[in-house]
Design a protein around this motif. Structure first.
Motif, PDB file in Angstrom:
ATOM      1  N   TYR A   1      12.384   3.390  -4.170  1.00 44.96           N
ATOM      2  CA  TYR A   1      10.964   3.394  -4.462  1.00 44.96           C
ATOM      3  C   TYR A   1      10.280   2.148  -5.343  1.00 44.96           C
ATOM      4  O   TYR A   1       8.779   1.590  -5.229  1.00 44.96           O
ATOM      5  CB  TYR A   1      10.048   4.578  -6.010  1.00 44.96           C
ATOM      6  CG  TYR A   1      10.046   5.489  -5.228  1.00 44.96           C
ATOM      7  CD1 TYR A   1       8.582   5.879  -4.765  1.00 44.96           C
ATOM      8  CD2 TYR A   1      11.462   6.460  -5.603  1.00 44.96           C
ATOM      9  CE1 TYR A   1       9.136   6.986  -3.616  1.00 44.96           C
ATOM     10  CE2 TYR A   1      11.107   7.986  -4.937  1.00 44.96           C
ATOM     11  CZ  TYR A   1       9.827   7.799  -3.926  1.00 44.96           C
ATOM     12  OH  TYR A   1       9.994   9.212  -3.461  1.00 44.96           O
TER      13      TYR A   1
ATOM     14  N   SER B   1      10.646  -0.532  -2.081  1.00 45.20           N
ATOM     15  CA  SER B   1       9.501   0.310  -1.683  1.00 45.20           C
ATOM     16  C   SER B   1       7.755  -0.631  -2.642  1.00 45.20           C
ATOM     17  O   SER B   1       7.282  -1.144  -1.362  1.00 45.20           O
ATOM     18  CB  SER B   1       9.507   1.471  -1.066  1.00 45.20           C
ATOM     19  OG  SER B   1      10.545   1.630  -0.001  1.00 45.20           O
ATOM     20  N   VAL B   2       7.431  -0.170  -3.731  1.00 48.05           N
ATOM     21  CA  VAL B   2       6.444  -0.404  -4.062  1.00 48.05           C
ATOM     22  C   VAL B   2       5.935  -2.147  -4.297  1.00 48.05           C
ATOM     23  O   VAL B   2       5.645  -2.316  -3.921  1.00 48.05           O
ATOM     24  CB  VAL B   2       6.619   0.737  -5.622  1.00 48.05           C
ATOM     25  CG1 VAL B   2       5.024  -0.881  -6.492  1.00 48.05           C
ATOM     26  CG2 VAL B   2       6.160   1.889  -5.453  1.00 48.05           C
TER      27      VAL B   2
ATOM     28  N   THR C   1       5.426  -3.181  -0.508  1.00 48.95           N
ATOM     29  CA  THR C   1       3.920  -2.937  -0.938  1.00 48.95           C
ATOM     30  C   THR C   1       2.736  -4.285  -1.379  1.00 48.95           C
ATOM     31  O   THR C   1       1.812  -4.951  -0.745  1.00 48.95           O
ATOM     32  CB  THR C   1       3.783  -1.846  -1.053  1.00 48.95           C
ATOM     33  OG1 THR C   1       4.167  -0.700  -0.215  1.00 48.95           O
ATOM     34  CG2 THR C   1       2.079  -1.679  -0.610  1.00 48.95           C
TER      35      THR C   1
ATOM     36  N   ASN D   1      -0.584   3.110  -4.474  1.00 47.92           N
ATOM     37  CA  ASN D   1      -1.010   4.974  -4.382  1.00 47.92           C
ATOM     38  C   ASN D   1       0.197   4.932  -3.410  1.00 47.92           C
ATOM     39  O   ASN D   1       0.887   4.858  -2.418  1.00 47.92           O
ATOM     40  CB  ASN D   1      -2.366   5.329  -3.446  1.00 47.92           C
ATOM     41  CG  ASN D   1      -3.026   5.626  -4.497  1.00 47.92           C
ATOM     42  OD1 ASN D   1      -2.977   5.250  -5.902  1.00 47.92           O
ATOM     43  ND2 ASN D   1      -4.342   4.493  -4.385  1.00 47.92           N
ATOM     44  N   VAL D   2       1.172   6.297  -3.936  1.00 47.26           N
ATOM     45  CA  VAL D   2       2.049   6.998  -3.183  1.00 47.26           C
ATOM     46  C   VAL D   2       1.689   8.623  -2.687  1.00 47.26           C
ATOM     47  O   VAL D   2       2.295   8.861  -3.114  1.00 47.26           O
ATOM     48  CB  VAL D   2       3.539   6.973  -3.814  1.00 47.26           C
ATOM     49  CG1 VAL D   2       4.999   6.810  -3.099  1.00 47.26           C
ATOM     50  CG2 VAL D   2       3.375   5.569  -4.706  1.00 47.26           C
TER      51      VAL D   2
ATOM     52  N   ILE E   1       4.129  11.581  -0.530  1.00 48.66           N
ATOM     53  CA  ILE E   1       5.584  11.701  -0.008  1.00 48.66           C
ATOM     54  C   ILE E   1       5.560  13.210   0.172  1.00 48.66           C
ATOM     55  O   ILE E   1       5.111  14.075  -0.160  1.00 48.66           O
ATOM     56  CB  ILE E   1       6.156  11.305  -1.245  1.00 48.66           C
ATOM     57  CG1 ILE E   1       6.411  10.575  -2.926  1.00 48.66           C
ATOM     58  CG2 ILE E   1       7.457  12.205  -1.660  1.00 48.66           C
ATOM     59  CD1 ILE E   1       7.169  10.535  -4.003  1.00 48.66           C
TER      60      ILE E   1
ATOM     61  N   CYS F   1       9.942   9.835  -8.249  1.00 49.78           N
ATOM     62  CA  CYS F   1       8.748   8.853  -7.392  1.00 49.78           C
ATOM     63  C   CYS F   1       8.712   9.044  -9.487  1.00 49.78           C
ATOM     64  O   CYS F   1       7.828   7.237  -9.856  1.00 49.78           O
ATOM     65  CB  CYS F   1       7.743   8.872  -6.894  1.00 49.78           C
ATOM     66  SG  CYS F   1       6.773   7.857  -6.339  1.00 49.78           S
TER      67      CYS F   1
ATOM     68  N   ILE G   1       2.373   1.363 -10.443  1.00 45.30           N
ATOM     69  CA  ILE G   1       2.381   2.941  -9.049  1.00 45.30           C
ATOM     70  C   ILE G   1       1.045   3.674  -9.743  1.00 45.30           C
ATOM     71  O   ILE G   1       0.318   3.821 -10.881  1.00 45.30           O
ATOM     72  CB  ILE G   1       3.382   4.220  -9.145  1.00 45.30           C
ATOM     73  CG1 ILE G   1       4.408   3.707  -8.250  1.00 45.30           C
ATOM     74  CG2 ILE G   1       2.554   5.615  -8.051  1.00 45.30           C
ATOM     75  CD1 ILE G   1       5.094   4.861  -8.496  1.00 45.30           C
TER      76      ILE G   1
ATOM     77  N   ILE H   1       0.565   9.626  -7.579  1.00 42.23           N
ATOM     78  CA  ILE H   1       1.582   9.832  -6.718  1.00 42.23           C
ATOM     79  C   ILE H   1       0.607  11.194  -5.108  1.00 42.23           C
ATOM     80  O   ILE H   1       0.189  12.366  -6.074  1.00 42.23           O
ATOM     81  CB  ILE H   1       2.585  11.325  -7.161  1.00 42.23           C
ATOM     82  CG1 ILE H   1       3.090   9.118  -8.247  1.00 42.23           C
ATOM     83  CG2 ILE H   1       4.203  11.065  -6.454  1.00 42.23           C
ATOM     84  CD1 ILE H   1       3.914   9.327  -9.144  1.00 42.23           C
TER      85      ILE H   1
ATOM     86  N   LEU I   1       1.496   3.349  -0.039  1.00 46.50           N
ATOM     87  CA  LEU I   1       2.269   3.122   0.207  1.00 46.50           C
ATOM     88  C   LEU I   1       2.803   4.544   1.048  1.00 46.50           C
ATOM     89  O   LEU I   1       3.020   5.945   0.352  1.00 46.50           O
ATOM     90  CB  LEU I   1       3.542   3.071  -0.277  1.00 46.50           C
ATOM     91  CG  LEU I   1       5.325   3.377  -0.230  1.00 46.50           C
ATOM     92  CD1 LEU I   1       4.496   2.615   1.217  1.00 46.50           C
ATOM     93  CD2 LEU I   1       6.175   2.815  -1.991  1.00 46.50           C
TER      94      LEU I   1
ATOM     95  N   MET J   1       5.584   7.039   2.133  1.00 48.67           N
ATOM     96  CA  MET J   1       7.307   7.352   1.972  1.00 48.67           C
ATOM     97  C   MET J   1       8.175   8.361   3.461  1.00 48.67           C
ATOM     98  O   MET J   1       7.955   9.520   3.835  1.00 48.67           O
ATOM     99  CB  MET J   1       8.227   8.257   1.213  1.00 48.67           C
ATOM    100  CG  MET J   1       7.988   7.157  -0.311  1.00 48.67           C
ATOM    101  SD  MET J   1       8.304   5.392  -0.275  1.00 48.67           S
ATOM    102  CE  MET J   1       9.767   5.673  -0.551  1.00 48.67           C
TER     103      MET J   1
END
Length: 267
Positions: A4, A7-8, A11, A29-30, A32, A43, A53, A56, A189, A191
């Protein structure tokens, strides 16, 4: 949790430039794919550690207990698990929800124990309205059916030449429903939690046999996965034993499986 952070920040770097990716005013924003909730808890723990973040989002299939809990506090076990094409996130009661509730409550273990004692007794729990509001300040959720998942597999392949596995496609469809495919000040993002190479049946139903064959014989298919599938088709790999709790019940099935596993370990 490490993926995470990676990846964050990738991004943020892609969106705002390397010089601004550590700016704490910038958020992501994530979304999943969510079943047992292990990924979404990781996360959330990353966010509590300071990872920037924003919201979620849990993308769920027809087995939607997480969606119901986030939307209206209904954390109740369904009567039966529904079969879906995104079967790795088929679940009736996500066992990591307890961890999420613990962290979201500020570590109120007595409160969470009381809730889970009731859940164990009744298979049903209605979260307090004020706590639901707390959850909704951190999380959102979207329910995605098989038709929407299949459509997203085809859409993303056509638009981006990316073949998503069925679970990642659930998250992509959730992101689209959240409006994240539109340009926004806050990047999103999604996942990817699995490879499509594991889900021949679902990919074939979603995208067609020709698309699966193009993937299987293409360069992006994992070499070891291809070798294993080819050996299986040639009869060089034993079929796996499937242990199911049916007439004999879960306890006896689990005991038999454990005995078998111990024997294999000794061999």
């Amino acid at each position: 949790m490490v993926h995470y952070f990676w990846s964050v920040f990738r991004t943020l770097e892609a969106t705002y430039g390397k010089e601004n990716c550590l700016d704490q005013s910038k958020r992501v924003n994530v979304v999943i794919p969510t079943g047992a909730m292990g990924n979404i808890v990781a996360c959330y723990m990353s966010k509590l550690c300071g990872l920037p973040i924003n919201c979620i989002t849990a993308g769920v299939n027809a087995n939607d207990i997480t969606h119901r809990a986030f939307q209206n506090g209904d954390f109740s076990k369904s009567e039966a698990m529904e079969k879906t094409l995104s079967d790795a996130i088929n679940i009736q009661v996500p066992y990591n929800m307890e961890r999420l509730l613990f962290y979201a409550s500020g570590g109120d273990s007595a409160r969470i124990k009381g809730w889970y004692d009731k859940m164990d007794e009744t298979d049903s729990l209605q979260l307090d309205p004020e706590f639901v509001s707390t959850l909704q300040s951190e999380f959102s959720s979207v329910r995605v059916d098989d038709d929407e998942m299949c459509a997203m597999v085809r859409q993303f392949k056509a638009d981006h030449d990316y073949l998503a596995d069925p679970h990642t496609a659930v998250a992509l469809a959730a992101a689209e429903k959240m409006g994240y495919f539109q340009l926004s000040e806050v990047p999103a993002l999604v996942m990817a939690t699995a490879s499509p190479c594991k889900f021949e049946k679902s990919i074939t139903i979603a995208a067609g046999e020709k698309e699966w064959e193009a993937f299987f014989y293409g360069e992006s298919f994992p070499k070891t996965g291809k070798e294993l599938l080819e050996r299986a088709k040639a009869g060089g790999v034993n079929e796996p034993e499937i242990w199911k709790a049916e007439e004999e019940g879960l306890d006896k099935t689990q005991a038999a499986w454990e005995l078998k596993a111990r024997g294999l370990i000794k061999e």
